[in-house]
Design a protein around this motif. Structure first.
Motif, mmCIF file in Angstrom:
data_model
loop_
_atom_site.group_PDB
_atom_site.id
_atom_site.type_symbol
_atom_site.label_atom_id
_atom_site.label_comp_id
_atom_site.label_asym_id
_atom_site.label_seq_id
_atom_site.Cartn_x
_atom_site.Cartn_y
_atom_site.Cartn_z
ATOM 1 N N LEU A 207 0.867 -1.175 0.000
ATOM 2 C CA LEU A 207 0.000 0.000 0.000
ATOM 3 C C LEU A 207 0.908 1.231 0.000
ATOM 4 O O LEU A 207 1.246 1.780 1.050
ATOM 5 N N SER A 210 0.408 4.545 1.938
ATOM 6 C CA SER A 210 0.603 4.610 3.391
ATOM 7 C C SER A 210 1.934 5.245 3.756
ATOM 8 O O SER A 210 2.148 5.641 4.896
ATOM 9 N N SER A 217 -3.587 5.990 5.443
ATOM 10 C CA SER A 217 -3.881 4.841 4.583
ATOM 11 C C SER A 217 -3.198 3.594 5.127
ATOM 12 O O SER A 217 -2.020 3.632 5.507
ATOM 13 N N ALA A 218 -3.923 2.488 5.172
ATOM 14 C CA ALA A 218 -3.363 1.242 5.720
ATOM 15 C C ALA A 218 -4.338 0.105 5.489
ATOM 16 O O ALA A 218 -5.554 0.317 5.343
ATOM 17 N N PHE A 231 -9.131 -1.944 3.634
ATOM 18 C CA PHE A 231 -8.051 -0.965 3.722
ATOM 19 C C PHE A 231 -8.621 0.445 3.693
ATOM 20 O O PHE A 231 -9.695 0.703 3.140
ATOM 21 N N SER A 269 1.552 -2.528 4.842
ATOM 22 C CA SER A 269 1.373 -1.092 5.068
ATOM 23 C C SER A 269 2.644 -0.536 5.689
ATOM 24 O O SER A 269 3.371 -1.251 6.392
#
Length: 298
Positions: A207, A210, A217-218, A231, A269
């Motif tokens: 990702l 992230s 974001s994760a 996610f 992530s």
């Protein structure tokens, strides 16, 4: 010397397992091989308890066991393994009386439609088999509400919001599966190859968004179930774009649920607290390629 018309190796591809029957006179020379000289897959699975009086040796293994591999194509799930013959050395270390052999084995399962099954007698080349089962894999990607309880009614967001995305796969009559997101691309038009474009997930499950500054974001841990993956993605827009629409396209894939995550089946992530990539499952080593950009193909 002419080989016997009876097959040396016979395979039955069943719904959740395969059965391999090996003739002791494997090469048709009249010299029987020992059961201990035969193994299945890279994990060297042994045969069932052999009866020395029988002319055959039998292996039974689940499709995902013994180091088998899975390939997902547009219309098939292909499980591959290998039957190994590794003869023991003779009493004289200077001579060899037998040559090792490998028999590649494949079981093909259609992802769509119904077919009739039957015993398949392989040759020394890979072969195909089908099974009587309705093998349907249905993938979905949905925007979810704040509680992840249902699909979000609105697809409108403000900058600073977080998109909650959930990927799922459903199947009928299949071995347990684990879902992964290989890559996701955002574009300003429905054409996913158009420009501008932003790959926020790439490298088989990294990702990348992230790692951007000031993002949350994760991938969300834990999964609700193996065949589902959640996610978070911070809302964004393309610089200079006067439009207000984003189109998201993702490539989803599955692996057997019993197979441990690895560099090509992963969900990673970036942790800003530790400054390291962290996997949703598995060891940190599977995420190391997210930095180098050289994640391997399966």
């Amino acid at each position: 010397r002419a080989l016997s018309p009876r097959p040396a190796v016979a395979v039955r591809c069943q719904e959740g397992q395969l059965a391999v029957t090996v003739r002791r006179d494997l090469f048709g020379t009249g010299r029987g091989v020992r059961a201990a000289e035969l193994s299945l897959g890279t994990a060297s699975c042994p045969p069932l308890s052999p009866n020395p009086a029988q002319a055959f040796v039998t292996f039974v293994a689940a499709l995902h066991e013994c180091g088998s591999t899975l390939q997902v194509t547009s219309d098939s799930l292909i499980y591959r393994t290998t039957l190994f013959y590794k003869p023991t050395r003779s009493g004289n270390p200077l001579i060899v009386r037998a040559t090792p052999a490998e028999v590649p084995i494949e079981c093909h399962y259609p992802r769509r439609s119904n077919v009739s099954s039957g015993a398949v007698h392989p040759t020394w080349a890979p072969f195909r088999s089908t099974v009587a089962a309705e093998e349907r894999l249905q993938f979905s990607l949905r925007l979810m509400d704040d509680e992840w309880s249902r699909e979000r009614l609105s697809n409108g967001f403000q900058l600073g919001d977080s998109l909650r995305l959930q990927a799922d796969v459903t199947s009928a009559g299949h071995v347990p599966l684990r879902l992964f997101v290989d890559r996701c691309v955002a574009t300003a038009s429905p054409d996913r190859s158009s420009s501008p474009r932003y790959a926020f997930i790439d490298l088989r499950g990294c990702l990348l968004d992230s790692r951007a500054e000031d993002t949350a974001s994760a991938f969300v841990s834990p999964r609700p179930r193996p065949e589902s993956l959640r996610f978070l993605l911070d809302a964004f827009k393309f610089a200079g774009d006067v439009g207000n629409l984003l189109y998201i396209s993702c490539h989803l894939r599955v692996s057997p649920a019993a197979q441990a995550p690895n560099p090509w089946n992963k969900a990673c992530s970036f942790s800003k607290a530790s400054g390291l990539w962290a996997p949703l499952e598995g060891t940190a080593a599977i995420c190391s390629c997210c930095d180098t950009g050289s994640c391997p193909a399966p």
